[in-house]
Write a protein that holds these residues in place. Sequence first.
Motif, PDB file in Angstrom:
ATOM      1  N   ASN A  42       0.817  -1.216   0.000  1.00 16.45           N
ATOM      2  CA  ASN A  42       0.000   0.000   0.000  1.00 16.45           C
ATOM      3  C   ASN A  42       0.848   1.263   0.000  1.00 16.45           C
ATOM      4  O   ASN A  42       0.460   2.277  -0.594  1.00 16.45           O
ATOM      5  N   SER A  67      -5.525   3.151   0.222  1.00 14.79           N
ATOM      6  CA  SER A  67      -4.308   2.456   0.645  1.00 14.79           C
ATOM      7  C   SER A  67      -3.874   2.903   2.037  1.00 14.79           C
ATOM      8  O   SER A  67      -3.438   2.081   2.859  1.00 14.79           O
ATOM      9  N   ASP A  70      -6.187   1.293   4.522  1.00 18.93           N
ATOM     10  CA  ASP A  70      -5.891  -0.139   4.647  1.00 18.93           C
ATOM     11  C   ASP A  70      -4.696  -0.387   5.556  1.00 18.93           C
ATOM     12  O   ASP A  70      -4.684  -1.341   6.346  1.00 18.93           O
ATOM     13  N   PRO A 287      -3.430  -3.795  -3.177  1.00 22.61           N
ATOM     14  CA  PRO A 287      -2.359  -3.268  -4.039  1.00 22.61           C
ATOM     15  C   PRO A 287      -2.067  -4.158  -5.235  1.00 22.61           C
ATOM     16  O   PRO A 287      -1.788  -3.665  -6.334  1.00 22.61           O
TER      17      PRO A 287
END
Length: 312
Positions: A42, A67, A70, A287
Amino acid sequence: MEPRNNTEISEFLLLGFSEEPELQTFIFGLFLSMYLITVCGNLLIILATISDSHLHTPMYFFLSNLSSVDICLTSTTVPKMLVNIQTQSQVITYAGCITQMFFFLLFIVLDDFLLTIMAYDRYVAICHPLHYTVIMHPWLCVLLLLASWTLSALYSLLNSLMMLQLSFCTHTQIFHFFCEFNQMVHLACSDTFINDIVMYLGAILLAGGPFTGILYSYCKIVSSIRKISSAQGKYKAFSTCASHLSVVSLFYCTSLGVYLSAANNKNSHSTAIASVMYTVVTPMLNPFIYSLRNKDIKRALRRLTENESIIE
C-alpha cells in the motif's frame, strides 16, 4: 454472578485463533508476513500516485487514501496480536480494548465509504465522460473525503462512548484476535438493547447504504457499456472499473461471510479466522489487484523503482 462496574475491569483476554503452543510460531510468522506485505504494497501505491503527475486525478486520489486507510486498519489489530504471541500473553487493557475498537470501526467504515466514492467516480467517468472534470472537481473530492472521515469518526465515537457505559462480569474472554465490537457487546452484563439498536442501524445505514450506492453505480455503468457499439470500446470502458469491482466484491463477500459465521458461532475461533479475510487479507490483496490490472499504476511503479535505482 453479580456484574461489576465497567471501571473496575482492567483487562480483557484475546483468545485469538488457537491456544495450542505449537501453532503460535506459525501464526506469528504468517501474520507478520501478511502485515509487512500489506504495509509495503500500500505504501508503494501511495508513493506511485504521489510521484507520477499523470496519476493526480480523482480516481487515484481516492485510491491513495484507500491504501492509507488499509494500512491503518491492519495496524489497528495485527501488531497487538503479534506482541501478545511474542510475549505469550493474551491480555489487552480495558482502555486499550476500547481504543482498538474505536479505530477499527473508524477505518472499516471509512474503507466502505471510500469504495462507494470510487464507484461514483467510475460512474461519472463512464456515464458522463464529457462532464467528468466539471463534476469531479478537486473541491468535491476533498469534501467527499472530509464527509467520510466525519461520519466514520462520529459513528466510532458514539459506539465507543456507549461501550463505556456498559458493565462487565468477570468473564472477559474475547474469542477473537482483536476487540471486536459485537463480541464485546455480548460480554456485557448490563442491558445492551440501545447498543444493539445503534449497531444494527449503523450496519443498515453505513453498510447497506453505501452498498446500495455501489450497486446503483454499476447498474448505470453496465447500461452505458452495453450502448457502446465497438467491442474494443466496451472492453476499455469495463477495464477502467474492473480493479475496483474486484476489490468491492472481495470486501463485501468476506464481510458478509464473517457475519453469517458470527450468527452461527458467537463464541468460536471460526469467527476470528473468518474475520482475517476482510481485516488482513483484503487490505493485503488490494495493491496487487490495482497494480496487476492497471497500466497506469504499473508504469508509475516502474518509474518509481527506476528512480530509486538511479539514486542508489
